[in-house]
Every structure is written in structure tokens, then in C-alpha cells.
Design an enzyme around this catalytic site. Structure first.
Site, PDB file in Angstrom:
ATOM      1  N   GLU A  85      48.039   4.231  53.163  1.00 20.95           N
ATOM      2  CA  GLU A  85      48.968   3.677  54.146  1.00 20.95           C
ATOM      3  C   GLU A  85      48.418   3.793  55.567  1.00 20.95           C
ATOM      4  OE1 GLU A  85      51.038   4.572  50.445  1.00 20.95           O
ATOM      5  OE2 GLU A  85      49.783   5.802  51.755  1.00 20.95           O
ATOM      6  N   PRO A 293      36.906  10.853  42.929  1.00 19.67           N
ATOM      7  CA  PRO A 293      38.298  11.188  42.630  1.00 19.67           C
ATOM      8  C   PRO A 293      39.204  10.932  43.830  1.00 19.67           C
ATOM      9  CG  PRO A 293      36.820  12.945  41.905  1.00 19.67           C
ATOM     10  CD  PRO A 293      36.019  12.019  42.758  1.00 19.67           C
ATOM     11  N   ARG A 294      40.458  10.600  43.549  1.00 19.50           N
ATOM     12  CA  ARG A 294      41.410  10.266  44.601  1.00 19.50           C
ATOM     13  C   ARG A 294      41.755  11.479  45.470  1.00 19.50           C
ATOM     14  NH1 ARG A 294      43.590   5.976  47.473  1.00 19.50           N
ATOM     15  NH2 ARG A 294      45.761   6.396  48.066  1.00 19.50           N
ATOM     16  N   GLU A 363      38.988  -3.664  49.406  1.00 17.21           N
ATOM     17  CA  GLU A 363      37.761  -3.239  50.067  1.00 17.21           C
ATOM     18  C   GLU A 363      36.545  -3.702  49.273  1.00 17.21           C
ATOM     19  OE1 GLU A 363      39.043   0.734  52.567  1.00 17.21           O
ATOM     20  OE2 GLU A 363      38.560   0.955  50.450  1.00 17.21           O
TER      21      GLU A 363
END
Length: 455
Positions: A85, A293-294, A363
Site C-alpha cells: 500500500e 519471502p514476503r 512490477e
């Protein structure tokens, strides 16, 4: 948080009278009572998360409306939950700064990673606080301290108490780049009429799609308060130095080996991706997986998992060289994901092989890298639909399908280039949402010269 009311009714047997449309105060009091009961669990969750990410222990009192640092009133308050965000809000915030350099802009986030990304993008040009819990005394302390004259909330964050307090103080609240999946809309309908009552307090909703707009209207939001602007994520701004960064990264990995990146992956997903990579290397022994990884608190666990599966590992955070023998490169840093994607031959976007709902594909498409997603993309249905229709992305449903698609793209440069160019064109064709959104926001900015709302 609205779902607490649903759980109370369904799981705890709270009488339906508490959700009766004739009892708005009772509904909100019930919601607040449930949230108070859950407050110890919320604080314990912060503590638990801080064991892996110590930043969750820092400034935790801000979530209760207590502040150590002096902070003056804000002209505009922007809320962006986390990294995604914040990234999406970046061009809007830059517009706000340019339009009125004297305006004081406060950005709240829920996660430390969102706060970190905000600092990387804007430094001290904007202020930051953690978003308060949605309890009336906490919200009142926050609003009394900050005194915003306009609130802009990214995507879909609905807080009954905060919206009620903003309405009481005369603070317009704009929900922008808003999305509401069918799944979420069904959940909110179960929490009617509290959900509708809260959403009707929003001054304006700028929805990403017509379907999103119709779902908001179906929950009771007056149609004249809902506009369709498109997704501002198509208006993403890539760093000017991205090409140079990608070239440096690619030399680190090896210019002549096939490379794919798995971006923003989640618990339970890495194991599937490692299975796909092992099968891919049976056909392409030189293939390299760049695994990102997030959540930073999972970096070490993912590294340990890869080593248990027999992969030779290099870690970005340790500055380890990615030799020819390395089969996996762990992108365990923040703020470099787009560079990893731009340097790769193909990208898989995570949160989609497990039912998390997926993450942003744009992206990869914007830098001309072909994209693969799994079956669970309900958070990005419209973006996924657009890219698939433009033949810029492919959806797979199994490890075998993922392996086959990677093998095709990594061995066929012409096909890879075709898919990548389709992605660039799809992003370019859908730009313009930011301009439409700013056209809706600017009249509210024009009104900020009026007297600040009373507290």
C-alpha cells in the site's frame, strides 16, 4: 474488524437483536466490547511477532494512542497498511507534497516493514505513526494529537469507531484505490447493518473497477459517493537507475544461466516452489531460483528449508557470491524486489499457490518480465485478468504446470520477449488511474484553507 460481530453472532450465539438496524449504538458497542476482549490477544500477537521482527516491540504504545515524540497537527493523514500500500500510495503522496509544500503529511502503517519502506521513499518529508487500534478512547487520543483535516485511506480498511469519530469531528475520509472482492463483500453482508453504517460514513470511495463499485453500493453506500478510477498500481514509477541495478544483479548471478524469481512468497508456498525448482534443474541443471519471502521474519526459516531440501544457497543479506554451484539465491533484504525481478528471465508472484490472494504482478509486467501466478489471486483479480488477456501472464494450478511453463520460457528467448513486451504494453494501456484519482482529491485539497475541524 467488522468480522468480529459476525463471529460473535455465529460462534458465540449473540442474539441477532444486536445487529438490528434500529440499534446502531448497540451494534457499535458490541463491536467495541469484542475488540476490548481481544486486546490482550492483539498485544500478545505483537509480542510474538517481535520475537522474529524486533521492530514490532518498538513504538507499540502508538497503537494505543500514546506517543513519546512530539507531533504537531497534520494537514493530511494517509493510511497505508504495509509495503504494498505504501508503494501504491507513493505517486499520490508525491503529488500532495508538490501541490502544497507547506502541508504536513502524516502516514500511518500497521507493519514495521511498511514504515521502513516509507522512510526509504520519503525520509523525513512525511511523518509516520503506527495506526491506532479501533477503540473509541484510542481513536480520540490519536485524532486529538494529529488533528487531520483530510483522511485518505488506501484500498479497503473499514473501522467503525474511527469513521464515527472522523464524522463527529467533520474530517472527510476518502477511501482510494478501493477494492472489494466478492468474498469480502459476502463477509461484510453478514455483518450488516454495521458494515453499511460504517461505509456510509466515507465521504468518497474511488474504486478500482466497476465490479468493486457495485459491491460497495450493494452494501449501502450511496452511488453518488462512489467513483471508478481504475487501479493506481498501473501508474507505478520505476527507479531511474533500475536498468543499471538489474545489470549489476545479473552479473552477480551469472549472465548466461537461466534465472527465475519467486517474489513475495508465503508459508507453505516455498516448499512447492522448491519442488518445482528441483524438477526444473533436472531439465536445466544451471537454472537459478531467486527466492524472496514476503515477510522478513521468515528469512531464516526459508533459508533452513532450502538447505534441508539440498539446495546450495547464497544470501543477499550476507553479500555471498552466487557461484555457478549455487542453485538458490535468497533475496533476504528490503527494497530490492523490483531489481531482482528486472534482472530475472521470468517471475512467479507469490501468495497465489496458497490461499493468501496473491500480490502485485505489475512490477514484473512493467519491466518486461513474463509472469506466472497460481490459482489464488482474489486480491488482484482485475490486474491478473488484464495481464492474462494481454498474454502477459499465465496462471498455473500445480507444481507440474509451473515447472513446464518455466522450462518453456527459460529455453525460448523469443517467446519470453514476446510475453514481456505484452506486459509493458498492458501496463501502458491501463495508466491514467492516478490522474483520475487526483482529479477527485484536488477539490478536497482546495478546501483545506478552511478552518480546521474542532476537537
Amino acid at each position: 474488524m467488522l468480522f468480529l460481530v459476525v463471529y460473535a453472532q455465529v460462534e458465540w450465539g449473540v442474539p441477532p437483536v444486536f445487529l438490528d438496524k434500529e440499534r446502531p449504538m448497540i451494534r457499535r458497542r458490541l463491536y467495541s466490547t469484542l475488540l476490548y476482549l481481544l486486546l490482550p490477544a492483539l498485544l500478545l500477537r505483537l509480542l510474538w511477532r517481535s520475537l522474529r521482527a524486533p521492530a514490532y516491540r518498538e513504538r507499540w504504545r502508538e497503537r494505543l494512542g500514546f506517543y513519546n515524540q512530539p507531533s504537531g497537527p497534520a494537514t493530511i493523514w494517509v493510511h497505508a497498511v504495509s509495503v504494498g500500500e505504501v508503494q501504491a500510495a507513493q505517486p499520490m503522496i508525491r503529488h500532495l507534497l508538490l501541490r502544497d509544500p507547506a502541508a504536513r503529511i502524516l502516514v500511518t502503517t500497521t507493519t514495521p516493514t511498511g514504515a521502513r519502506r516509507l522512510g526509504e521513499l520519503f525520509g523525513d518529508r512525511v511523518a509516520h505513526l503506527y495506526c491506532p487500534f479501533d477503540l473509541t478512547p484510542v481513536v480520540r487520543r490519536f485524532l486529538a494529537r494529529v488533528s487531520p483535516r483530510l483522511a485518505i485511506v488506501m484500498e479497503t480498511e473499514i473501522w467503525p469507531n474511527l469513521l464515527a469519530e472522523c464524522e463527529r469531528r467533520g474530517i472527510p475520509v476518502l477511501l482510494v484505490n478501493a477494492r472489494l472482492s466478492q468474498r469480502s463483500a459476502s463477509g461484510y453482508k453478514r455483518a450488516q447493518p454495521l458494515a453499511g453504517e460504517s461505509m456510509r460514513r466515507l465521504t468518497l470511495i474511488a474504486a478500482q473497477t466497476q465490479a468493486d463499485a457495485e459491491r460497495f453500493i450493494g452494501l449501502g453506500v450511496p452511488a453518488e459517493r462512489v467513483a471508478v478510477t481504475g487501479s493506481i498500481k498501473f501508474d507505478l514509477q520505476l527507479p531511474a537507475s533500475l536498468t543499471d541495478q538489474a545489470e549489476v544483479m545479473r552479473r552477480c548471478w551469472g549472465s548466461n544461466r537461466p534465472v527465475w524469481v519467486a517474489a513475495s512468497t508465503h508459508e507453505g508456498e516455498e516448499d512447492l516452489l522448491l519442488q518445482a525448482h528441483a524438477r526444473l534443474r533436472e531439465r536445466l541443471p544451471a537454472a537459478l531460483l531467486v527466492l524472496v519471502p514476503r515477510h522478513p521474519d521468515r528469512f531464516d526459516r526459508v533459508a533452513a528449508l532450502a538447505q534441508r531440501r539440498g539446495f546450495r544457497l547464497a544470501r543477499r543479506s550476507a553479500g555471498q557470491a552466487c557461484c555457478d554451484q549455487a542453485s538458490l539465491y535468497l533475496g533476504d533484504t528490503m527494497g530490492e524486489l523490483v531489481s531482482f525481478i528486472a534482472a530475472a528471465d521470468a517471475a512467479f508472484v507469490g501468495g497465489s499457490l496458497v490461499p493468501t490472494g496473491g500480490h502485485n504482478l505489475l512490477e514484473a509486467a512493467a519491466v518486461g518480465v513474463p509472469v506466472i501466478v497460481g490459482p489464488h489471486v482474489f486480491n488482484f483479480l482485475e490486474v491478473t485478468r488484464v495481464l492474462i488477456e494481454h498474454q502477459a501472464a499465465v496462471q498455473v494450478r500445480s507444481v507440474d504446470e509451473l515447472t513446464d511453463r518455466l522450462h518453456l520460457w527459460l529455453t525460448d528467448a523469443a517467446e519470453r520477449a514476446r510475453i514481456g513486451e505484452n506486459g509493458r504494453q498492458a501496463v501502458a494501456a491501463n495508466r491514467g488511474a492516478l490522474k483520475r484519482l487526483l482529479g477527485l482529491i484536488d477539490p478536497y485539497l482546495d478546501g483545506l484553507s478552511a478552518a480546521a475541524p474542532t476537537t
